[in-house]
Structures are given as C-alpha cells and as structure tokens.
Design a protein around this motif. Sequence first.
Motif, PDB file in Angstrom:
ATOM      1  N   ASN A  22       0.825  -1.208   0.000  1.00  0.00           N
ATOM      2  CA  ASN A  22       0.000   0.000   0.000  1.00  0.00           C
ATOM      3  C   ASN A  22       0.859   1.259   0.000  1.00  0.00           C
ATOM      4  N   SER A  23       1.973   1.213   0.714  1.00  0.00           N
ATOM      5  CA  SER A  23       2.846   2.395   0.749  1.00  0.00           C
ATOM      6  C   SER A  23       3.501   2.625  -0.614  1.00  0.00           C
ATOM      7  N   ILE A  24       3.836   1.546  -1.321  1.00  0.00           N
ATOM      8  CA  ILE A  24       4.376   1.686  -2.680  1.00  0.00           C
ATOM      9  C   ILE A  24       3.315   2.291  -3.600  1.00  0.00           C
ATOM     10  N   GLU A  25       2.093   1.807  -3.478  1.00  0.00           N
ATOM     11  CA  GLU A  25       1.003   2.309  -4.313  1.00  0.00           C
ATOM     12  C   GLU A  25       0.810   3.814  -4.132  1.00  0.00           C
ATOM     13  N   VAL A  26       0.846   4.275  -2.887  1.00  0.00           N
ATOM     14  CA  VAL A  26       0.582   5.681  -2.589  1.00  0.00           C
ATOM     15  C   VAL A  26       1.780   6.571  -2.897  1.00  0.00           C
ATOM     16  N   ASN A  27       2.977   6.129  -2.528  1.00  0.00           N
ATOM     17  CA  ASN A  27       4.135   7.018  -2.564  1.00  0.00           C
ATOM     18  C   ASN A  27       5.077   6.785  -3.743  1.00  0.00           C
ATOM     19  N   VAL A  28       4.915   5.660  -4.442  1.00  0.00           N
ATOM     20  CA  VAL A  28       5.699   5.409  -5.659  1.00  0.00           C
ATOM     21  C   VAL A  28       4.782   5.426  -6.881  1.00  0.00           C
ATOM     22  N   GLY A  29       3.660   4.732  -6.781  1.00  0.00           N
ATOM     23  CA  GLY A  29       2.701   4.717  -7.869  1.00  0.00           C
ATOM     24  C   GLY A  29       2.164   3.330  -8.144  1.00  0.00           C
ATOM     25  N   LYS A  30       0.999   3.261  -8.753  1.00  0.00           N
ATOM     26  CA  LYS A  30       0.363   1.981  -9.068  1.00  0.00           C
ATOM     27  C   LYS A  30       0.985   1.320 -10.291  1.00  0.00           C
ATOM     28  N   GLU A  31       1.786   2.078 -11.048  1.00  0.00           N
ATOM     29  CA  GLU A  31       2.296   1.557 -12.316  1.00  0.00           C
ATOM     30  C   GLU A  31       3.546   0.706 -12.147  1.00  0.00           C
ATOM     31  N   ILE A  32       4.353   0.984 -11.139  1.00  0.00           N
ATOM     32  CA  ILE A  32       5.620   0.265 -11.024  1.00  0.00           C
ATOM     33  C   ILE A  32       5.369  -1.202 -10.690  1.00  0.00           C
ATOM     34  N   PRO A  33       5.970  -2.120 -11.428  1.00  0.00           N
ATOM     35  CA  PRO A  33       5.752  -3.544 -11.141  1.00  0.00           C
ATOM     36  C   PRO A  33       6.449  -3.966  -9.845  1.00  0.00           C
ATOM     37  N   VAL A  34       5.767  -4.803  -9.088  1.00  0.00           N
ATOM     38  CA  VAL A  34       6.295  -5.337  -7.827  1.00  0.00           C
ATOM     39  C   VAL A  34       6.236  -6.856  -7.912  1.00  0.00           C
ATOM     40  N   CYS A  35       7.326  -7.492  -7.533  1.00  0.00           N
ATOM     41  CA  CYS A  35       7.378  -8.954  -7.521  1.00  0.00           C
ATOM     42  C   CYS A  35       7.609  -9.427  -6.091  1.00  0.00           C
ATOM     43  N   VAL A  36       6.677 -10.226  -5.595  1.00  0.00           N
ATOM     44  CA  VAL A  36       6.817 -10.818  -4.265  1.00  0.00           C
ATOM     45  C   VAL A  36       7.454 -12.194  -4.431  1.00  0.00           C
ATOM     46  N   ILE A  37       8.623 -12.370  -3.843  1.00  0.00           N
ATOM     47  CA  ILE A  37       9.321 -13.650  -3.887  1.00  0.00           C
ATOM     48  C   ILE A  37       8.870 -14.485  -2.692  1.00  0.00           C
ATOM     49  N   ALA A  38       8.450 -15.710  -2.956  1.00  0.00           N
ATOM     50  CA  ALA A  38       7.951 -16.575  -1.879  1.00  0.00           C
ATOM     51  C   ALA A  38       9.099 -17.041  -0.991  1.00  0.00           C
ATOM     52  N   TYR A  39       9.023 -16.721   0.297  1.00  0.00           N
ATOM     53  CA  TYR A  39      10.047 -17.168   1.245  1.00  0.00           C
ATOM     54  C   TYR A  39      10.005 -18.690   1.408  1.00  0.00           C
TER      55      TYR A  39
END
Length: 334
Positions: A22-39
Amino acid sequence: MTDGIYTLANDVVYDQLVALLNSIEVNVGKEIPVCVIAYDNRVDRVRAEIANRENVTLLDDVNLFARWEDFSKRVWAAHPTALKTWQEQGIPGVNRIGMNRRYCAFDADSPFERFIYLDADIVVMDSLKIIFDKLNENDFVVYDFQYKSPNHIFNLQSPKLLELVDKNRLSTEIFCAGMYAGKRGLFPQEQRDWLVSKLEEGEAEILFMPAPNQSVLNYMTMRGEIPVYNLALRLPDDQKTGNAVTSSHFEARDNILYDRGKRLTYLHYIGLSSKLFSRISEGENIDFPYRDIFLHYRYLHEPEKRPKFITKPTPYNQAPSLAKRVLKKIGFTS
C-alpha cells in the motif's frame, strides 16, 4: 529498460506485506511492477492478496530458487563451524535459507533489468526516484547506516578480514540487506563458483553467522569488486535522512515521516518481530514506534477493519512480570 521492486514474504509477514504494498502504491505509484518472492510455501494469504493488485506478481518457482539455495549450502559448508552450530540449535541445514531466494533477482532470466529490493517490514515514504537515478551510474546502491556497525556483517575477530577486505571499504561499503538496488546479471554462475572456491580456501571464517544472508551478500560485493554506492554517505547533510525505526525523532505529517524537516525515503521496522505486527492487526493493543504509520498503510483500503483500541497500550518491549518469569522458568508458560 524494465525497473521494478522485489520483496520477500510469506503468510507469516502478511500484515507487513500489505502495508508495504500500500505504501508503494501511494508514494511510488500503481504503475511500477512489484514482484513478491515466496520465502517458502506458506503463501496462501499472499497469493489471495496480490490477485487483486494488477502491478504485483508472485514468484514461487522452486527451480529458480534452487540455484541460490545450492549456492548458500556450498557457502556455509565451507564455514568452519556454521552447520554444526545450527544443527546443535535444532536448525537443519542453513539457517533461514529462504532469505537467499531474494538473490534470484540478480539472475539473467529475472523479470527486472534494474530493481530495488525491500524487506517486507519496510514502509515506503517517497518515490524511490533518488535510488533508481543512482543506478544510472552505479551497479549497486544502498541507503542505510549499517557501515557504522561492521560487527553485524563480518566476524571482526578473524585475522583474515583485513587481508581480504580493504579497511576503507569496510568502513564505507558495509550495508543492510533489507534494502538495496542492483541490476540483472550482476552475479553470474561463474562468479558465484569463484566466490565459493575462495570461501573453501579459508575465507569463510570472516562471515557473520547470526546474519547469514546479509553477511554473504556483503562478501559477494566486497570480493566481487562491486563498488557499493551509499546515499547515506554521499548525500549532503541537508538532504540525507535516517530510515530505521530505532530513530525516535522522526515527525509524522499526513502519514509521512520527516527527519528534521526532510522527507524519509523509507522506514524500516528493523528488529521488531513479525509476531508484533500480527498481534496488533488482530486487535491487541501493543505500542511500538511509529505504530500509527504502520496501521495507516496496513488498513489503507479497509479502514473499517483497523483495530479500535480501548484499553491502555502495552509497550512492545515491556519486561515480563516476575510471576511470568518464574512460571516460564519452571515450564508453565512458553
């Protein structure tokens, strides 16, 4: 050029992950791709969460992870005491080996050409542009103050340390592995094999066992002759900020933290247990630094679910009562 953000998570850190996204969405933007690596394979809640986010994907390919887990096993097999010590502590193999899955970001077949890695216990406060900009001129960028504590990265008692690592680099290029920026292809297989061979020749004794993945990544940049550009050392004093939850002087304005008037790039809740964030999200009134910042971003899209506390908060680091200590000692509590 594809830029993106990686993080590492499972359901244990679900609440922190939601706050980060949520902090990335608000302060970086919804456009930047984010990849969650499974621990690990405990990612049911994570998978359900990111299904609702167009810019977020889950990477859980065990074949991609295998090469780095194998690398980690070879690294620590070269250490004189690590595997035996962990076995005696009831830890099979390499301690917290899932942490090393994050390094698949360096592979030639990884999604992002340039990337920023963020631990799940981070909340982003600003655009991250300052970090991506520095990747234009540098292969590896960090922004932290870990260089002040090299004893949490390397075994300072090892006589080999200063033979292998330049003293100046030891005092300026040490970094925390909770946040760093790099590029695809930075550590090819040939280089990893060379690093393992040097560790097997006796260099492994300089590694710091209590922080295994962090120590190894610092070793990789040092011995791989990859300069580490640290904004905490390079920025003018009137521009740099702190970023750790241990700093008590940050000021909150509109759910953003400021360090003596300067906006933080990110806040790292380093050292706070993931259980703490789960407990507060379940309604337990525990106080900890910058709690309201976490709660704001955690419940950004579901404010109606944000816990409403009516009791007096309990300090997160409150010492247990004498009665509890006695009961624990005799085995009546855990």
